[in-house]
Scaffold this motif. Structure first.
Motif, PDB file in Angstrom:
ATOM      1  N   SER A   1      -1.198   4.415 -16.152  1.00 61.15           N
ATOM      2  CA  SER A   1      -2.385   3.764 -15.600  1.00 61.15           C
ATOM      3  C   SER A   1      -2.305   3.716 -14.077  1.00 61.15           C
ATOM      4  CB  SER A   1      -2.517   2.339 -16.158  1.00 61.15           C
ATOM      5  OG  SER A   1      -3.562   1.639 -15.502  1.00 61.15           O
ATOM      6  N   VAL A   2      -3.142   4.503 -13.407  1.00 59.54           N
ATOM      7  CA  VAL A   2      -3.155   4.506 -11.939  1.00 59.54           C
ATOM      8  C   VAL A   2      -3.660   3.168 -11.386  1.00 59.54           C
ATOM      9  CG1 VAL A   2      -4.186   5.573  -9.895  1.00 59.54           C
ATOM     10  CG2 VAL A   2      -3.312   7.003 -11.742  1.00 59.54           C
ATOM     11  N   PRO A   3      -4.792   2.617 -11.901  1.00 58.29           N
ATOM     12  CA  PRO A   3      -5.220   1.295 -11.408  1.00 58.29           C
ATOM     13  C   PRO A   3      -4.160   0.224 -11.629  1.00 58.29           C
ATOM     14  CG  PRO A   3      -6.988   2.341 -12.643  1.00 58.29           C
ATOM     15  CD  PRO A   3      -5.766   3.162 -12.865  1.00 58.29           C
ATOM     16  N   GLY A   4      -3.490   0.284 -12.779  1.00 54.17           N
ATOM     17  CA  GLY A   4      -2.432  -0.684 -13.060  1.00 54.17           C
ATOM     18  C   GLY A   4      -1.289  -0.556 -12.069  1.00 54.17           C
ATOM     19  N   SER A   5      -0.956   0.675 -11.697  1.00 55.34           N
ATOM     20  CA  SER A   5       0.120   0.893 -10.729  1.00 55.34           C
ATOM     21  C   SER A   5      -0.238   0.341  -9.362  1.00 55.34           C
ATOM     22  CB  SER A   5       0.435   2.395 -10.621  1.00 55.34           C
ATOM     23  OG  SER A   5       1.007   2.874 -11.809  1.00 55.34           O
TER      24      SER A   5
ATOM     25  N   SER B   1      12.009   0.309  -7.507  1.00 53.17           N
ATOM     26  CA  SER B   1      10.708  -0.288  -7.186  1.00 53.17           C
ATOM     27  C   SER B   1       9.575   0.486  -7.849  1.00 53.17           C
ATOM     28  CB  SER B   1      10.509  -0.326  -5.667  1.00 53.17           C
ATOM     29  OG  SER B   1      11.436  -1.189  -5.051  1.00 53.17           O
ATOM     30  N   ALA B   2       9.625   1.826  -7.737  1.00 59.06           N
ATOM     31  CA  ALA B   2       8.569   2.651  -8.331  1.00 59.06           C
ATOM     32  C   ALA B   2       8.562   2.518  -9.847  1.00 59.06           C
ATOM     33  CB  ALA B   2       8.770   4.115  -7.929  1.00 59.06           C
ATOM     34  N   PHE B   3       9.734   2.516 -10.461  1.00 63.10           N
ATOM     35  CA  PHE B   3       9.828   2.379 -11.907  1.00 63.10           C
ATOM     36  C   PHE B   3       9.265   1.038 -12.360  1.00 63.10           C
ATOM     37  CE2 PHE B   3      12.239   1.606 -15.891  1.00 63.10           C
ATOM     38  CZ  PHE B   3      11.865   2.740 -16.578  1.00 63.10           C
ATOM     39  N   THR B   4       9.605  -0.019 -11.621  1.00 62.40           N
ATOM     40  CA  THR B   4       9.073  -1.353 -11.938  1.00 62.40           C
ATOM     41  C   THR B   4       7.559  -1.378 -11.829  1.00 62.40           C
ATOM     42  OG1 THR B   4      11.093  -2.430 -11.145  1.00 62.40           O
ATOM     43  CG2 THR B   4       9.114  -3.788 -11.286  1.00 62.40           C
ATOM     44  N   ILE B   5       7.028  -0.772 -10.773  1.00 67.88           N
ATOM     45  CA  ILE B   5       5.580  -0.749 -10.555  1.00 67.88           C
ATOM     46  C   ILE B   5       4.875  -0.035 -11.702  1.00 67.88           C
ATOM     47  CG2 ILE B   5       3.768   0.268  -9.103  1.00 67.88           C
ATOM     48  CD1 ILE B   5       5.655  -0.320  -6.703  1.00 67.88           C
ATOM     49  N   VAL B   6       5.415   1.112 -12.110  1.00 68.63           N
ATOM     50  CA  VAL B   6       4.795   1.892 -13.187  1.00 68.63           C
ATOM     51  C   VAL B   6       4.856   1.136 -14.511  1.00 68.63           C
ATOM     52  CG1 VAL B   6       4.995   4.002 -14.550  1.00 68.63           C
ATOM     53  CG2 VAL B   6       5.206   4.106 -12.071  1.00 68.63           C
ATOM     54  N   ILE B   7       5.993   0.507 -14.797  1.00 69.10           N
ATOM     55  CA  ILE B   7       6.124  -0.264 -16.043  1.00 69.10           C
ATOM     56  C   ILE B   7       5.210  -1.491 -16.004  1.00 69.10           C
ATOM     57  CG2 ILE B   7       7.687  -1.604 -17.481  1.00 69.10           C
ATOM     58  CD1 ILE B   7       8.168   1.372 -17.637  1.00 69.10           C
TER      59      ILE B   7
ATOM     60  N   GLY C   1      13.070   8.250  -5.869  1.00 73.17           N
ATOM     61  CA  GLY C   1      13.529   7.706  -4.599  1.00 73.17           C
ATOM     62  C   GLY C   1      14.243   8.745  -3.760  1.00 73.17           C
ATOM     63  N   GLY C   2      15.033   9.611  -4.415  1.00 70.34           N
ATOM     64  CA  GLY C   2      15.735  10.664  -3.693  1.00 70.34           C
ATOM     65  C   GLY C   2      14.784  11.623  -3.014  1.00 70.34           C
TER      66      GLY C   2
ATOM     67  N   THR D   1       0.834  -1.204   0.000  1.00 68.04           N
ATOM     68  CA  THR D   1       0.000   0.000   0.000  1.00 68.04           C
ATOM     69  C   THR D   1       0.864   1.246   0.000  1.00 68.04           C
ATOM     70  OG1 THR D   1      -1.647  -1.212   1.281  1.00 68.04           O
ATOM     71  CG2 THR D   1      -1.908   1.162   1.155  1.00 68.04           C
ATOM     72  N   LEU D   2       1.961   1.196   0.745  1.00 73.49           N
ATOM     73  CA  LEU D   2       2.903   2.318   0.782  1.00 73.49           C
ATOM     74  C   LEU D   2       3.556   2.521  -0.582  1.00 73.49           C
ATOM     75  CD1 LEU D   2       4.120   4.401   2.681  1.00 73.49           C
ATOM     76  CD2 LEU D   2       5.800   2.702   3.390  1.00 73.49           C
ATOM     77  N   TYR D   3       3.940   1.436  -1.213  1.00 73.93           N
ATOM     78  CA  TYR D   3       4.495   1.523  -2.565  1.00 73.93           C
ATOM     79  C   TYR D   3       3.460   2.077  -3.544  1.00 73.93           C
ATOM     80  CZ  TYR D   3       8.796  -1.114  -1.604  1.00 73.93           C
ATOM     81  OH  TYR D   3      10.026  -1.519  -1.158  1.00 73.93           O
ATOM     82  N   GLY D   4       2.215   1.662  -3.352  1.00 73.26           N
ATOM     83  CA  GLY D   4       1.145   2.146  -4.224  1.00 73.26           C
ATOM     84  C   GLY D   4       0.988   3.653  -4.130  1.00 73.26           C
ATOM     85  N   LEU D   5       1.093   4.187  -2.915  1.00 74.19           N
ATOM     86  CA  LEU D   5       0.974   5.631  -2.723  1.00 74.19           C
ATOM     87  C   LEU D   5       2.069   6.368  -3.484  1.00 74.19           C
ATOM     88  CD1 LEU D   5      -0.405   8.014  -1.233  1.00 74.19           C
ATOM     89  CD2 LEU D   5       1.224   7.643   0.630  1.00 74.19           C
ATOM     90  N   GLY D   6       3.309   5.883  -3.340  1.00 77.74           N
ATOM     91  CA  GLY D   6       4.405   6.518  -4.055  1.00 77.74           C
ATOM     92  C   GLY D   6       4.298   6.365  -5.561  1.00 77.74           C
ATOM     93  N   ALA D   7       3.868   5.197  -6.009  1.00 79.79           N
ATOM     94  CA  ALA D   7       3.781   4.931  -7.445  1.00 79.79           C
ATOM     95  C   ALA D   7       2.665   5.724  -8.113  1.00 79.79           C
ATOM     96  CB  ALA D   7       3.571   3.442  -7.691  1.00 79.79           C
TER      97      ALA D   7
END
Length: 291
Positions: A241-245, A229-235, A39-40, A15-21
């Motif tokens: 796509s927000v739902p996809g993320s 992690s964020a880049f992987t999630i978005v790809i 990430g920075g 869920t935390l990753y989802g917020l950032g992504a």
């Protein structure tokens, strides 16, 4: 029991990753920027929030609030110092602009990591929990702070959904993501829309950073792994796509949690990189992406 522990902890970190992504995805969807300094910016919020809470009598919530503000400031600095000069440059061909931005944000992210290492060292730090105590969930002892983090993340994601779908500025953001030229022809200033989306992004990244610091801890060395992690999630979810993320965030979050529990905590970032390679090879458009 271990399976339940992984299930609970994985839900919180996902869920935390989802917020950032979501912020990462929003920036790309509206302005077409893949911000590799993501990430920075999260770590800036985390470390500033921790430092303020540790050195001043403001408590965990005061430190978290200052950390979020630091995330917003870092977001605007990234936009004005790195992104905007490239977008307004007359010497960079339009077809090469995305590559220049990608490279510049990558270098900026490295500079942020080195700067944070200099200011705070690379020693991991942990913010004071927002709420103390332990709660039992299906016979698994879970910190109340972990539960609060999951609730806060989904509450913020819900508020963001309302903002985008029910407000005037939200509809402008949607229009900018679909056809920015048409939005300009209708008399709206695209620069103002970009400022709004970078402000929203800063809040989301900052909040994700301070919550991460109160959950797993943070250090300057985390910047690269968080960006990966964020880049992987978005790809994986599909660019824009927000739902996809959100779906991808749970896949990556649980993969990292399982690795941390069953293999080694130091190998937590590896699954994101492996998933990224697999997705780029088998389905480069992602789960819900169209291209």
């Amino acid at each position: 029991m271990l399976a339940l522990q992984i299930l609970v902890d994985g839900f919180a970190i996902s869920t935390l990753y989802g917020l950032g992504a979501v912020g990462f995805t929003l920036i790309f969807g509206v302005s077409g920027v893949l911000n590799l300094a993501h990430g920075g910016i999260m770590v800036i919020a985390a470390l500033v929030g921790w430092w303020v809470a540790a050195n001043y009598s403001v408590g965990a919530y005061g430190g978290a609030a200052v950390g979020v503000v630091a995330g917003v400031i870092a977001s605007f600095v990234t936009y004005y110092a790195v992104i905007r000069p490239i977008q307004r440059s007359r010497t960079i061909p339009p077809e090469e602009e995305e590559l220049f931005i990608l490279t510049s944000t990558l270098l900026w992210g490295i500079m942020l990591q080195v700067g944070l290492d200099y200011l705070f060292t690379d020693n991991p730090v942990t913010m004071q929990p927002l709420v103390p105590g332990i709660v039992s969930i299906a016979s698994v002892r879970v910190p109340r702070n972990e539960v609060l983090i999951a609730v806060l993340c989904w509450a913020v994601i819900g508020l963001l959904s309302l903002l985008v779908n029910r407000t005037r500025i939200g509809k402008q953001l949607l229009a900018a993501s679909i056809n920015p030229r048409a939005l300009t022809l209708l008399g709206f200033e695209l620069s103002r829309v970009y400022l709004v989306v970078w402000a929203i992004y800063g809040i989301l990244a900052g909040l994700a950073g301070v919550l991460l610091a109160s959950f797993l801890g943070a250090s300057a060395d985390n910047a690269g792994a968080l960006t990966a992690s964020a880049f992987t999630i978005v790809i994986l979810g599909g660019l824009g796509s927000v739902p996809g993320s959100l779906i991808a965030a749970y896949i990556v979050g649980y993969a990292e949690t399982i690795t941390a529990y069953l293999v080694a905590p130091t190998l937590r970032p590896i699954p994101a990189l492996v998933i990224l390679i697999i997705v780029l090879y088998l389905r480069p458009q992602g789960i819900l992406g169209r291209r």
